[in-house]
Motif scaffolding. Structure first.
Motif, PDB file in Angstrom:
ATOM      1  N   HIS A 112      -3.402  -4.531  81.638  1.00 13.98           N
ATOM      2  CA  HIS A 112      -3.688  -5.861  82.156  1.00 13.98           C
ATOM      3  C   HIS A 112      -2.778  -6.267  83.304  1.00 13.98           C
ATOM      4  O   HIS A 112      -2.841  -7.434  83.724  1.00 13.98           O
ATOM      5  CB  HIS A 112      -3.551  -6.895  81.024  1.00 13.98           C
ATOM      6  N   ALA A 113      -1.935  -5.388  83.830  1.00 11.16           N
ATOM      7  CA  ALA A 113      -1.048  -5.746  84.933  1.00 11.16           C
ATOM      8  C   ALA A 113      -1.275  -4.789  86.091  1.00 11.16           C
ATOM      9  O   ALA A 113      -1.900  -3.734  85.955  1.00 11.16           O
ATOM     10  CB  ALA A 113       0.407  -5.706  84.479  1.00 11.16           C
ATOM     11  N   GLN A 114      -0.753  -5.204  87.237  1.00  7.84           N
ATOM     12  CA  GLN A 114      -0.890  -4.396  88.441  1.00  7.84           C
ATOM     13  C   GLN A 114       0.445  -3.702  88.720  1.00  7.84           C
ATOM     14  O   GLN A 114       1.488  -4.339  88.794  1.00  7.84           O
ATOM     15  CB  GLN A 114      -1.288  -5.284  89.626  1.00  7.84           C
ATOM     16  N   GLU A 115       0.378  -2.360  88.907  1.00  8.75           N
ATOM     17  CA  GLU A 115       1.595  -1.588  89.166  1.00  8.75           C
ATOM     18  C   GLU A 115       1.894  -1.585  90.658  1.00  8.75           C
ATOM     19  O   GLU A 115       0.995  -1.422  91.492  1.00  8.75           O
ATOM     20  CB  GLU A 115       1.435  -0.152  88.671  1.00  8.75           C
ATOM     21  N   ARG A 116       3.162  -1.782  91.000  1.00  4.28           N
ATOM     22  CA  ARG A 116       3.592  -1.724  92.396  1.00  4.28           C
ATOM     23  C   ARG A 116       4.100  -0.308  92.649  1.00  4.28           C
ATOM     24  O   ARG A 116       5.116   0.109  92.099  1.00  4.28           O
ATOM     25  CB  ARG A 116       4.672  -2.750  92.668  1.00  4.28           C
ATOM     26  N   GLU A 117       3.378   0.436  93.462  1.00  9.77           N
ATOM     27  CA  GLU A 117       3.685   1.835  93.696  1.00  9.77           C
ATOM     28  C   GLU A 117       5.082   2.007  94.306  1.00  9.77           C
ATOM     29  O   GLU A 117       5.469   1.287  95.227  1.00  9.77           O
ATOM     30  CB  GLU A 117       2.639   2.449  94.638  1.00  9.77           C
ATOM     31  N   GLY A 118       5.853   2.979  93.748  1.00  8.28           N
ATOM     32  CA  GLY A 118       7.179   3.299  94.285  1.00  8.28           C
ATOM     33  C   GLY A 118       8.264   2.321  93.929  1.00  8.28           C
ATOM     34  O   GLY A 118       9.398   2.470  94.396  1.00  8.28           O
ATOM     35  N   PRO A 177       8.733   1.610  85.655  1.00 10.52           N
ATOM     36  CA  PRO A 177       7.929   1.218  86.829  1.00 10.52           C
ATOM     37  C   PRO A 177       7.697  -0.296  86.841  1.00 10.52           C
ATOM     38  O   PRO A 177       7.679  -0.940  85.795  1.00 10.52           O
ATOM     39  CB  PRO A 177       6.618   1.995  86.634  1.00 10.52           C
ATOM     40  N   SER A 178       7.520  -0.842  88.019  1.00  4.30           N
ATOM     41  CA  SER A 178       7.313  -2.289  88.172  1.00  4.30           C
ATOM     42  C   SER A 178       5.845  -2.631  87.937  1.00  4.30           C
ATOM     43  O   SER A 178       4.944  -2.113  88.617  1.00  4.30           O
ATOM     44  CB  SER A 178       7.728  -2.752  89.577  1.00  4.30           C
ATOM     45  N   PHE A 179       5.612  -3.489  86.951  1.00  2.00           N
ATOM     46  CA  PHE A 179       4.282  -4.014  86.657  1.00  2.00           C
ATOM     47  C   PHE A 179       4.352  -5.530  86.769  1.00  2.00           C
ATOM     48  O   PHE A 179       5.330  -6.154  86.344  1.00  2.00           O
ATOM     49  CB  PHE A 179       3.830  -3.629  85.242  1.00  2.00           C
ATOM     50  N   TYR A 180       3.267  -6.161  87.319  1.00  2.00           N
ATOM     51  CA  TYR A 180       3.210  -7.610  87.450  1.00  2.00           C
ATOM     52  C   TYR A 180       1.921  -8.110  86.814  1.00  2.00           C
ATOM     53  O   TYR A 180       0.821  -7.647  87.124  1.00  2.00           O
ATOM     54  CB  TYR A 180       3.288  -8.026  88.921  1.00  2.00           C
ATOM     55  N   PHE A 181       2.111  -9.055  85.887  1.00  2.63           N
ATOM     56  CA  PHE A 181       0.954  -9.707  85.261  1.00  2.63           C
ATOM     57  C   PHE A 181       0.521 -10.853  86.166  1.00  2.63           C
ATOM     58  O   PHE A 181       1.254 -11.831  86.346  1.00  2.63           O
ATOM     59  CB  PHE A 181       1.328 -10.239  83.878  1.00  2.63           C
ATOM     60  N   LEU A 182      -0.690 -10.735  86.751  1.00  2.00           N
ATOM     61  CA  LEU A 182      -1.214 -11.755  87.649  1.00  2.00           C
ATOM     62  C   LEU A 182      -2.186 -12.686  86.945  1.00  2.00           C
ATOM     63  O   LEU A 182      -2.458 -13.795  87.433  1.00  2.00           O
ATOM     64  CB  LEU A 182      -1.906 -11.083  88.850  1.00  2.00           C
ATOM     65  N   THR A 232       1.871 -10.728  73.674  1.00  2.00           N
ATOM     66  CA  THR A 232       0.830 -11.291  74.553  1.00  2.00           C
ATOM     67  C   THR A 232       1.106 -12.771  74.827  1.00  2.00           C
ATOM     68  O   THR A 232       0.980 -13.258  75.964  1.00  2.00           O
ATOM     69  CB  THR A 232      -0.547 -11.104  73.911  1.00  2.00           C
ATOM     70  N   GLY A 233       1.499 -13.510  73.791  1.00  3.96           N
ATOM     71  CA  GLY A 233       1.820 -14.925  73.971  1.00  3.96           C
ATOM     72  C   GLY A 233       3.009 -15.117  74.900  1.00  3.96           C
ATOM     73  O   GLY A 233       3.012 -16.047  75.735  1.00  3.96           O
ATOM     74  N   HIS A 234       4.047 -14.249  74.784  1.00  5.09           N
ATOM     75  CA  HIS A 234       5.212 -14.361  75.659  1.00  5.09           C
ATOM     76  C   HIS A 234       4.812 -14.117  77.109  1.00  5.09           C
ATOM     77  O   HIS A 234       5.270 -14.822  78.035  1.00  5.09           O
ATOM     78  CB  HIS A 234       6.291 -13.353  75.236  1.00  5.09           C
ATOM     79  N   VAL A 235       3.990 -13.091  77.342  1.00  7.15           N
ATOM     80  CA  VAL A 235       3.550 -12.780  78.713  1.00  7.15           C
ATOM     81  C   VAL A 235       2.786 -13.954  79.309  1.00  7.15           C
ATOM     82  O   VAL A 235       3.020 -14.372  80.471  1.00  7.15           O
ATOM     83  CB  VAL A 235       2.693 -11.496  78.722  1.00  7.15           C
ATOM     84  N   ASN A 236       1.848 -14.535  78.573  1.00  9.93           N
ATOM     85  CA  ASN A 236       1.034 -15.624  79.095  1.00  9.93           C
ATOM     86  C   ASN A 236       1.883 -16.870  79.357  1.00  9.93           C
ATOM     87  O   ASN A 236       1.637 -17.609  80.333  1.00  9.93           O
ATOM     88  CB  ASN A 236      -0.100 -15.951  78.131  1.00  9.93           C
ATOM     89  N   ASP A 237       2.891 -17.146  78.504  1.00 12.20           N
ATOM     90  CA  ASP A 237       3.740 -18.313  78.729  1.00 12.20           C
ATOM     91  C   ASP A 237       4.539 -18.162  80.011  1.00 12.20           C
ATOM     92  O   ASP A 237       4.624 -19.104  80.825  1.00 12.20           O
ATOM     93  CB  ASP A 237       4.696 -18.492  77.537  1.00 12.20           C
ATOM     94  N   VAL A 238       5.172 -17.004  80.232  1.00  9.38           N
ATOM     95  CA  VAL A 238       5.995 -16.791  81.429  1.00  9.38           C
ATOM     96  C   VAL A 238       5.107 -16.777  82.676  1.00  9.38           C
ATOM     97  O   VAL A 238       5.446 -17.366  83.712  1.00  9.38           O
ATOM     98  CB  VAL A 238       6.802 -15.484  81.293  1.00  9.38           C
TER      99      VAL A 238
END
Length: 515
Positions: free
Chosen positions: A478-484, A504-509, A437-443
């Protein structure tokens, strides 16, 4: 007064000497005699003793060649054989041909009978071992080197004891046998009384050591006889096959015995001798009792005068006998099965037809040898073969150690992982979710958004695949998946190997809350 009548005793004596000379002429062709008479016998024997120490009775070809190669200088010290003497015929070392390689020496020693080649199905490489002739030669030279007399009191005692035991066990007169047993009982009772009265008579330390060394010598000779056992069993097998193929009437009886399952190899003299020895060696009670006796002897004061090598031989006297004895038993079993298959598969009939055809052709040729000149042309035309011939070098040899082309990788279709499955994996594998979780928030804080691949590129997976699973668990919540859309993520496992996977591609916004 002289007489012209021939002296019959002298004639018989002369005939006996001539017969013995002929026998020695035959023995002179044996490998043992030729090895001892070879010009380079000291070097060959020293090298073979070094190459095959006590623990290495069999070596693969590559290792044997390497060990011999380490001592080539000893063989090259005297390249020229004495004048008028053919070194190749004398000892097989090839005098006059300087610079021979260790491979050439090994091949020559095999041809001369100093080494025995074995094809072991358990090994990918041909193995070699000293032949019985080499073992006999080494033991003979060792006896000369030690200068130990064989006419010792202990050996005479062993001989007398064996004579006495054999005479008692074969005695048919009940009264005589009973009297012998009574005398033995009286001697034992006298020893018991003397010991009870405090008289403890022990042999001298020198006599005890001599007896122990004589026993060790007998044991070492037993170990060297196993190679000869194997050769004798192969000789019996060959003789049985020749009898099966021979036109004599005895072959019918042999075939009936083999078809009935009789072990003719085991019924031979060498087979009976070895079977009795192996049965005794594998008797748990007798072996355990004998080993206890050996352990008691090692604790005696006189045993301290033995060398370290002699003490080790004494401690392992039975274990050193078991392994080569088991090898002889395996050879005997394989030969018996092969002979049984040879008979039951009716292969011997084809061999017999071929043998009869060859004998008939040989008889015709011998009948015509005096009538047809050797240079007479035969009115026979042979058609040329239509087989396409090619060089042997064009064939690619198979390497038995090469596993071949790797099997085609099995491809699995990617399936979506549910949040329940990911949660279960996180719980059972103790994944560091707080650290991820800390790595995700830092990036994400530096770039505004972050995918799983972005996080792994800046913070390598410390737990390998477990870190990837942990990030996917956070992404599903906690992330948004980009369909396809998919991405390739890489990580390194604890074994040092790199791996990759398509996810699958997920983006933490937004920042992931710390739980």
């Amino acid at each position: 007064m002289t007489t012209t009548e021939p002296n019959r005793w002298t004639d018989r004596r002369s005939d006996a000497v001539s017969a013995r000379k002929e026998a020695y002429e035959q023995l002179r062709r044996a490998s043992t005699w030729r090895l001892l008479a070879a010009t380079k016998a000291p070097a060959v024997l020293a090298i073979l003793q070094s190459v095959f120490p006590a623990g290495d009775r069999r070596l693969p070809r590559s290792e044997l060649v390497a060990r011999v190669g380490a001592h080539l200088a000893l063989l090259h010290d005297d390249e020229q054989a004495p004048s008028g003497r053919d070194e190749d015929a004398d000892g097989g070392e090839g005098g006059g041909r300087g610079g021979r390689t260790s491979v050439e020496y090994v091949d020559t020693w095999v041809r001369e009978g100093y080494l025995t080649r074995r094809d072991d199905p358990q090994r990918t490489e041909t193995t070699f071992e000293p032949s019985p002739a080499t073992i006999d030669a080494i033991q003979f030279i060792a006896s000369l080197e030690e200068h130990r007399p064989t006419t010792t009191e202990s050996r005479l005692t062993l001989v007398v004891q064996q004579f006495e035991r054999l005479a008692q066990e074969t005695e048919t007169d009940r009264d005589v046998r009973l009297a012998d047993l009574q005398r033995q009982r009286e001697r034992v009772e006298a020893q018991i009384r003397e010991l009870a009265e405090g008289e403890l008579m022990l042999p001298s330390e020198e006599a005890s050591t001599d007896r122990l060394r004589d026993i060790l010598q007998i044991a070492s000779e037993l170990s060297g006889d196993f190679l000869q056992y194997r050769e004798d069993l192969r000789g019996v097998d060959l003789h049985l096959r020749e009898q099966i193929l021979s036109p004599e009437t005895s072959r019918g009886e042999i075939l009936e015995q083999l078809l009935a399952g009789d072990d003719l190899l085991g019924q031979s003299s060498v087979g009976r001798t070895f079977t009795a020895f192996f049965r005794m060696l594998n008797d748990p009670a007798r072996t355990r009792t004998a080993q206890e006796l050996v352990d008691r002897l090692l604790e005696r004061d006189f045993a301290r005068s033995l060398s370290r090598d002699e003490r080790e031989r004494l401690a392992n006297v039975f274990s050193d006998l078991y392994e080569p004895a088991q090898e002889v038993l395996d050879v005997k079993t394989d030969l018996y099965r092969s002979l049984a298959r040879f008979v039951r598969s009716q292969d011997f009939r084809q061999h017999r037809v071929l043998l009869e055809a060859l004998q008939e052709a040989q008889g015709v040729a011998l009948a015509q040898k005096d009538e047809v000149p050797t240079r007479t042309s035969f009115p026979l035309d042979l058609e040329l073969s239509r087989v396409l011939l090619s060089s042997v070098a064009q064939h690619r040899l198979k390497d038995p150690t090469d596993p071949g082309a790797p099997a085609e990788a099995e491809v699995h279709d990617a399936t979506a992982l549910s949040i329940e499955v990911l949660q279960d994996l996180v719980r059972t594998h103790d994944i560091d979710v707080v650290g991820l979780t800390g790595h995700v928030n830092d990036v994400r804080g530096r770039s505004g958004q972050a995918s799983i691949g972005d996080v792994l590129r800046e913070n390598p997976a410390q737990q390998g695949l477990a870190s990837v699973i942990g990030l996917m668990f956070l992404a599903t919540s906690h992330a948004q998946e980009r369909e396809g859309s998919t991405e390739i993520v890489t990580w390194r496992e604890l074994d040092g190997n790199d791996y990759a996977a398509r996810i699958p591609s997920f983006y933490f916004l937004d920042d992931v809350p710390v739980e």
